[in-house]
Design a protein around this motif. Structure first.
Motif, PDB file in Angstrom:
ATOM      1  N   UNK A   1       0.765  -1.213  -0.138  1.00 51.12           N
ATOM      2  CA  UNK A   1       0.062   0.127  -0.104  1.00 51.12           C
ATOM      3  C   UNK A   1       0.880   1.235   0.003  1.00 51.12           C
TER       4      UNK A   1
ATOM      5  N   UNK B   1       2.142   2.300  -3.190  1.00 48.84           N
ATOM      6  CA  UNK B   1       1.269   3.313  -4.312  1.00 48.84           C
ATOM      7  C   UNK B   1       1.336   4.686  -3.761  1.00 48.84           C
TER       8      UNK B   1
ATOM      9  N   UNK C   1       2.209   3.520 -19.357  1.00 46.08           N
ATOM     10  CA  UNK C   1       0.820   2.727 -18.809  1.00 46.08           C
ATOM     11  C   UNK C   1       1.395   1.178 -18.893  1.00 46.08           C
TER      12      UNK C   1
ATOM     13  N   UNK D   1       5.676  -7.532  -9.527  1.00 46.40           N
ATOM     14  CA  UNK D   1       4.549  -7.173 -10.320  1.00 46.40           C
ATOM     15  C   UNK D   1       4.090  -5.783 -10.117  1.00 46.40           C
TER      16      UNK D   1
ATOM     17  N   UNK E   1       2.068  -2.340 -11.752  1.00 47.66           N
ATOM     18  CA  UNK E   1       0.984  -2.099 -12.873  1.00 47.66           C
ATOM     19  C   UNK E   1       1.049  -0.380 -12.690  1.00 47.66           C
TER      20      UNK E   1
ATOM     21  N   UNK F   1      -0.285   3.287 -14.241  1.00 50.19           N
ATOM     22  CA  UNK F   1      -1.445   4.028 -15.254  1.00 50.19           C
ATOM     23  C   UNK F   1      -0.783   5.270 -15.791  1.00 50.19           C
TER      24      UNK F   1
ATOM     25  N   UNK G   1       0.792   2.064 -10.017  1.00 51.69           N
ATOM     26  CA  UNK G   1      -0.806   1.934  -9.661  1.00 51.69           C
ATOM     27  C   UNK G   1      -0.975   0.758  -8.637  1.00 51.69           C
ATOM     28  N   UNK G   2      -0.343  -0.281  -8.883  1.00 52.75           N
ATOM     29  CA  UNK G   2      -0.136  -1.410  -7.973  1.00 52.75           C
ATOM     30  C   UNK G   2       1.215  -2.039  -7.845  1.00 52.75           C
TER      31      UNK G   2
ATOM     32  N   UNK H   1      -5.648  -7.122  -8.005  1.00 54.29           N
ATOM     33  CA  UNK H   1      -5.415  -5.784  -8.271  1.00 54.29           C
ATOM     34  C   UNK H   1      -6.866  -5.082  -8.290  1.00 54.29           C
ATOM     35  N   UNK H   2      -6.955  -3.915  -7.750  1.00 56.98           N
ATOM     36  CA  UNK H   2      -8.272  -3.216  -7.850  1.00 56.98           C
ATOM     37  C   UNK H   2      -8.078  -2.064  -8.645  1.00 56.98           C
ATOM     38  N   UNK H   3      -8.710  -1.936  -9.856  1.00 59.99           N
ATOM     39  CA  UNK H   3      -8.832  -1.180 -10.855  1.00 59.99           C
ATOM     40  C   UNK H   3      -9.773   0.035 -10.625  1.00 59.99           C
ATOM     41  N   UNK H   4     -10.198   0.153  -9.519  1.00 55.80           N
ATOM     42  CA  UNK H   4     -11.230   1.429  -9.068  1.00 55.80           C
ATOM     43  C   UNK H   4     -11.028   2.475  -9.624  1.00 55.80           C
ATOM     44  N   UNK H   5      -9.776   3.085  -9.641  1.00 50.70           N
ATOM     45  CA  UNK H   5      -9.489   4.454 -10.189  1.00 50.70           C
ATOM     46  C   UNK H   5      -8.610   4.236 -11.563  1.00 50.70           C
ATOM     47  N   UNK H   6      -8.713   3.313 -12.014  1.00 53.47           N
ATOM     48  CA  UNK H   6      -7.962   3.061 -13.419  1.00 53.47           C
ATOM     49  C   UNK H   6      -8.809   2.169 -14.327  1.00 53.47           C
TER      50      UNK H   6
ATOM     51  N   UNK I   1      -9.682   2.222 -17.219  1.00 49.70           N
ATOM     52  CA  UNK I   1      -9.661   2.309 -18.868  1.00 49.70           C
ATOM     53  C   UNK I   1      -8.228   1.580 -19.229  1.00 49.70           C
ATOM     54  N   UNK I   2      -7.875   0.531 -18.302  1.00 51.30           N
ATOM     55  CA  UNK I   2      -6.790  -0.060 -18.749  1.00 51.30           C
ATOM     56  C   UNK I   2      -6.664  -0.971 -19.969  1.00 51.30           C
ATOM     57  N   UNK I   3      -5.515  -1.221 -20.575  1.00 50.98           N
ATOM     58  CA  UNK I   3      -5.320  -2.058 -21.795  1.00 50.98           C
ATOM     59  C   UNK I   3      -5.889  -3.275 -21.582  1.00 50.98           C
TER      60      UNK I   3
ATOM     61  N   UNK J   1      -9.476  -7.586 -10.551  1.00 52.64           N
ATOM     62  CA  UNK J   1      -8.670  -8.586 -11.391  1.00 52.64           C
ATOM     63  C   UNK J   1      -7.817  -9.529 -10.515  1.00 52.64           C
TER      64      UNK J   1
ATOM     65  N   UNK K   1      -7.572  -2.232  -1.272  1.00 58.68           N
ATOM     66  CA  UNK K   1      -8.571  -1.664  -1.929  1.00 58.68           C
ATOM     67  C   UNK K   1      -8.309  -0.276  -2.099  1.00 58.68           C
ATOM     68  N   UNK K   2      -8.721   0.393  -3.365  1.00 61.29           N
ATOM     69  CA  UNK K   2      -8.239   1.607  -3.736  1.00 61.29           C
ATOM     70  C   UNK K   2      -9.155   2.867  -2.817  1.00 61.29           C
TER      71      UNK K   2
END
Lengths: 438, 225
Positions: free
Chosen positions: A97, A100, A368, A385, A387, A389, A395-396, B91-96, B98-100, B111, B184-185
């Motif tokens: 956390x 991030x 990204x 791993x 990620x 954005x 992002x993660x 992975x929590x994509x709450x604020x992202x 529009x990922x690929x 995810x 979580x985001x």
């Protein structure tokens, strides 16, 4: 069950009573790796035991042999271990956390604190992950410096393991010797990075500073001393009957079990699987140096001891090759968006000042995408791993800690053994709780 | 990084290790759609097209199975030779959002990302399965890879993703009575109150001792008085 669960704070995470557990959970706790296939060594017989024949005891989180705050709940039948459950989380500080909230530039200071015995491995995997998203190409000297540091790190980490393993088995002289040799390596790290631990030396884009003058002599001295003294360890431990008695045939795991449980590193190699990411999926310039991947035969504690001792020698051999072939040139990427300009340039160039300011306040923007990068740390596959954005903060960020995963081998390795051997086995897993809990 | 390859790590050159991904734009959105050519042997027959394989940085392949076929996909990959589960995380994509992704895959909030490793083929493959927020349940991989046990517990603990048929789905890092799922985001970072900042100085303390005793503030404001 109720009583135990309520008396302590972990509740459902603890090892429950035999009567309350399903067959499936029992099989898991007793170390049967493949579901529905009872272990040959008496798991079926053990399940019929009643509660008053067995006893659940705790080892840790304060037990000295658990190397930190690992807590094991064991169910014993007399002195035989039937079930084991590692309970972790006592050192959880939410570093994923935290990552991030930090920029990519700051991230290395965070990850370096996870596996505090081998911090440079953490920095390396983090940097490689960021670089694979950035798609930058490192100058050769940066790569070779990283290899030098990573191998010295392996030496110091294994020396630390030799020391603590010796201590667990009652050889206090080994503890002193291990720490003595490790201190030489840490002294070199301090000279290079400014710190003995938590270096923040390997950073995205290269390394923080060039090697200091005279580093060749320092490294050669370390190589010479550690090699010479590893022979003394052989005299002290390897041939010693008491030591061998304690290690041989205890904590056995098979290759099939190790693969099923995602075990990597010396534990996997001790079962005879020649899997070392430096060889099988080379990163940095490991495909250009010569070294042997050491494997065991029996998968017991002695194999793991022998592998680690000999990996020290192999690492020394790699270090010597790096010493010979260290290229000259830049030690970090000359990309002002990734690495700050040298301090000297700031006084004379406005542009350098701006870039310096930008890198340290905003950080760099990473394209990204997502990447999983894994390297061979002294404990096994450490993966990152990542990620992104497209902003300056990840992002993660997830670290696949080898210690975290390798702890799952304990129920298998301890099952059917004696409590007294548990200490040797816990030690041979070499779990670093900072990395387990992150 | 991984030796996936029909293009072996650009032969030599110390730089090749990190530069491998440089020939494809690292995970840009527009590039998601193409049907990439998966090198032979990496995936079982017919996998690449049906599961939208996509090349991601470091030379690995990502698959995007639907939640219904997630378990079968992993099982097929295991049968194909991926004998180890290196990593599993959420992975929590709450604020992202529009990922690929690839075509035909609707983004969901969560995810689960699985990284499989084949020692025989010497390659890695990644599976990214979408998990909706209102029903965060995916099948557990425990029966295929017992090593998933601790990793799935961690993903459950950190994200609240439920792995059905997991033998022991309890929290692993956080205490049992913890509320919320920290990674979580929408879970705040939180802060530790500074212990002494709100403490009045010695003079003010004596003056306010009476009022403090009446209403003890949080943070032990009365403890030093």
């Amino acid at each position: 069950m109720r009583g135990i669960a309520q008396a302590t704070s972990e509740g459902a995470q603890e090892l429950g009573l035999r009567s309350a557990a399903s067959t499936r959970a029992l099989l898991r706790d007793e170390g049967a790796v493949l579901r529905g296939v009872p272990e040959p060594s008496g798991a079926a017989g053990a399940t019929v035991l009643s509660e008053d024949e067995t006893m659940i005891i705790n080892m840790g989180p304060q037990h000295p042999s658990t190397h930190g705050v690992l807590r094991l709940m064991m169910e014993l039948d007399g002195e035989t271990v039937l079930r084991t459950k590692p309970i972790i989380g006592y050192l959880h500080t939410g570093m994923e956390k935290t990552a991030e909230e930090l920029t990519f530039v700051q991230g290395a200071t965070n990850v370096t604190r996870m596996d505090y015995i081998a911090p440079l491995s953490n920095e390396l995997v983090w940097s490689l992950a960021v670089e694979s998203l950035l798609a930058v190409e490192l100058p050769p000297r940066a790569i070779w410096i990283r290899m030098l540091m990573a191998e010295l790190q392996r030496v110091s980490s294994h020396l630390m393991w030799m020391a603590s393993n010796g201590m667990d088995l009652g050889s206090t002289s080994m503890m002193i010797y291990g720490f003595r040799e490790r201190e030489m390596v840490l002294g070199f790290f301090e000279k290079v990075t400014g710190l003995r631990m938590n270096h923040n030396y390997i950073r995205p884009g290269g390394v923080a500073a060039d090697l200091p003058d005279g580093w060749e002599e320092d490294v050669e001295l370390i190589c010479h001393n550690v090699l010479a003294r590893s022979e003394e360890y052989d005299d002290l431990l390897t041939g010693q009957p008491i030591f061998r008695e304690r290690l041989e045939g205890t904590g056995v795991i098979t290759a099939e079990q190790a693969l099923a449980l995602s075990i990597t590193g010396p534990i996997l190699r001790s079962t005879g699987v020649p899997w070392d990411l430096r060889r099988t999926m080379p990163y940095l310039a490991y495909d250009e140096v010569e070294f042997d991947v050491l494997v065991g035969t029996y998968g017991d504690n002695f194999d793991r001891y022998a592998i680690r001792l000999n990996e020290i020698r192999e690492s020394i051999s790699i270090v010597r090759q790096v010493l010979e072939r260290m290229p000259l040139g830049d030690w970090r990427v000359q990309d002002l968006k990734v690495t700050p300009p040298p301090r000297g340039r700031i006084d004379e160039s406005m542009e350098a000042l701006i870039h310096h300011f930008k890198v340290f306040t905003e950080g760099m923007r990473v394209p990204e995408g997502e990447a999983y990068v894994a390297i061979e740390s002294p404990r096994g596959e450490i993966g990152c791993y990542l990620v992104s954005d497209g902003s300056a903060k990840p992002y993660r960020m997830h670290i696949r800690g080898p210690s975290f995963v390798n702890l799952q081998a304990l129920p298998v390795m301890l099952h059917g053994g004696l409590v007294a051997d548990a200490v040797a086995t816990i030690s041979s897993v070499d779990g670093i709780m900072g990395e387990v809990d992150r | 990084m991984t030796g996936t390859s029909s293009d072996p790590p650009a032969a030599a050159g110390p730089g090749s290790s990190v530069g491998e991904a440089s020939d494809q734009p690292a995970g840009e959105e527009g590039e998601a759609v193409i049907a990439p050519r998966v090198p032979d042997g990496i995936l079982p027959e017919g996998f690449a097209t049906s599961l939208h394989a996509r090349l991601v940085p470091a030379g690995a392949w990502a698959l995007f199975p639907a939640r219904d076929s997630y378990y079968e996909t992993v099982a097929a990959l295991k049968a194909h030779g991926y004998e180890m589960l290196s990593d599993l995380c959420g992975v929590d994509y709450l604020s992202h959002p529009g990922r690929a992704l690839t075509v035909g895959v609707a983004p969901e909030r969560f995810e689960v990302v699985v990284n499989l490793l084949s020692l025989g083929i010497g390659s890695r493959v990644r599976i990214r399965v979408q998990v909706p927020e209102d029903d965060p349940v995916v099948p557990s991989l425990y029966d295929l890879y017992p090593g998933a046990e601790a990793m799935e517990r961690e993903a459950y603990d950190m994200f609240g993703i439920v792995f059905s048929d997991h033998p022991d789905l309890t929290r692993i890092l956080m205490p049992d009575d913890w509320e919320g799922h920290p990674l979580r985001k929408d879970y705040g970072v939180g802060r530790v109150p500074v212990q002494f900042k709100e403490m009045p100085g010695p003079r003010a303390r004596t003056a306010s001792a009476a009022s403090a005793a009446r209403a003890p503030g949080r943070n032990g404001a009365t403890c030093g008085a």
